[in-house]
Design an enzyme around this catalytic site. Sequence first.
Site, mmCIF file in Angstrom:
data_model
loop_
_atom_site.group_PDB
_atom_site.id
_atom_site.type_symbol
_atom_site.label_atom_id
_atom_site.label_comp_id
_atom_site.label_asym_id
_atom_site.label_seq_id
_atom_site.Cartn_x
_atom_site.Cartn_y
_atom_site.Cartn_z
ATOM 1 N NE ARG B 50 -1.902 -1.929 3.270
ATOM 2 C CZ ARG B 50 -2.213 -2.167 4.536
ATOM 3 N NH1 ARG B 50 -3.413 -1.875 4.994
ATOM 4 N NH2 ARG B 50 -1.329 -2.707 5.336
ATOM 5 C CG ASP B 52 3.066 6.225 2.507
ATOM 6 O OD1 ASP B 52 2.019 5.826 3.054
ATOM 7 O OD2 ASP B 52 4.202 6.071 2.999
ATOM 8 N NE ARG B 198 8.501 9.152 2.053
ATOM 9 C CZ ARG B 198 7.317 9.703 2.317
ATOM 10 N NH1 ARG B 198 6.199 8.976 2.213
ATOM 11 N NH2 ARG B 198 7.225 10.962 2.680
#
Lengths: 246, 246
Positions: B50, B52, B198
């Site tokens: 999923r 972002d 990230r």
Amino acid sequence: MARYKLTIEYDGRPYHGWQRQDHGPSVQQALEEAVLRFCQSETLVQCAGRTDAGVHATGQVAHFDAPRDYRCDRVRDGLNFHLRPHPVVVLAAEAVADDFHARFSAIGRSYLFRILNRRAPAGLDAGRVWWVPVALDADAMQQGADYLLGHHDFTTFRASECQAKSPMKTLDALSVTRVGEEIHVATSARSFLHHQVRNMVGTLKLVGEGKWRPEDMKRALDARDRSAGGPTCPPDGLYLTAVHYR
Amino acid sequence: MARYKLTIEYDGRPYHGWQRQDHGPSVQQALEEAVLRFCQSETLVQCAGRTDAGVHATGQVAHFDAPRDYRCDRVRDGLNFHLRPHPVVVLAAEAVADDFHARFSAIGRSYLFRILNRRAPAGLDAGRVWWVPVALDADAMQQGADYLLGHHDFTTFRASECQAKSPMKTLDALSVTRVGEEIHVATSARSFLHHQVRNMVGTLKLVGEGKWRPEDMKRALDARDRSAGGPTCPPDGLYLTAVHYR
């Protein structure tokens, strides 16, 4: 007064092309407004290749005159600051002599045309490639392309609105290469007629899909008639990659 | 009923992420609406990762159940037809067994993070790379990255809102490579914590610019404390490139 040469990258999608227009945004306007904010001086930004609406650049060249001297990296960074949020960036700025002219001093231009050749349309690269779902034969396209090399009358590949005085041009390179799911057509010449690259690519596509034989490219060229060529392909996959100077 | 596995490419910029939201467009919604139009059946489209808001995919995998059998190329082409003009495309559709689950059957995920490392901002690739103007040392970043390989408590690189039961993960690959003006960080694991990629990239950037030594990555990992890590980098350069199954 100091003249600066700029090497410029841009995404052509939001613009009506390089040239300033009354009815919509242009790359030239974005740059001239950035120059105005950077050096408080209204000036013309003149380019080497006036790209059409939707055509991109990774190596466009332009020049402008500043009212005083700046460090070249300041010009680059200052213009980039004022260009935001436009997808137009100055890759490099150089001080040049007063007689340098981005367009008239250029001795060559190079373009790349990217064809996305797969069943699925472009997702990430929408607007940046020409999607052709039917399988293309790059070798046949290269054979066809070879007929266009050299000095010819390119009337067959010239837009009706082309303002060049002569249809005679010398094509120095026209290579067709498969790169994964893409076909890349790379071409170089001293200069091109209006829509010449897109008309050559649109015609080579007919060879790639087998509707034309490679030697039909010669027949089309020899006809010196726009209606003997294939359709103009969309601007999406076209990139001005380099401008050459002495 | 027939279950189909889809391999999907998308530009994450226009979306609030994969997951359906009340307050904005999502990749899942685009796909579910295309499925509804294609097979006149309301169904859930479930993905492996999923992503972002703003995160892209070149190899997302999802599955859905159709009320009847279709030829796989019809599923691909039909969904692509109905997905227009979304920058979301189905690269491939395969018929799979009823017990295939895009998320729970996956045994690995691979991501690529693209850093544009040059003085000029992104023009053509705006929104698709993280622009870092200060020069980065890819070799030092690779040395730092090596400390994260293997089975560890990744609390330092975990978003506070992460819903995983455990912070223990096994990192199988984390490579840092310079590719022209870009630095590519490629990573693979069975699964990742929320924002793990990230947060790792944002921390490796500190090593790349010389603010941290490579061995500071180990210190940060061992602290098991989010505040010991570097900042979360923007989503722009992140791509889900592949999902692996047995």
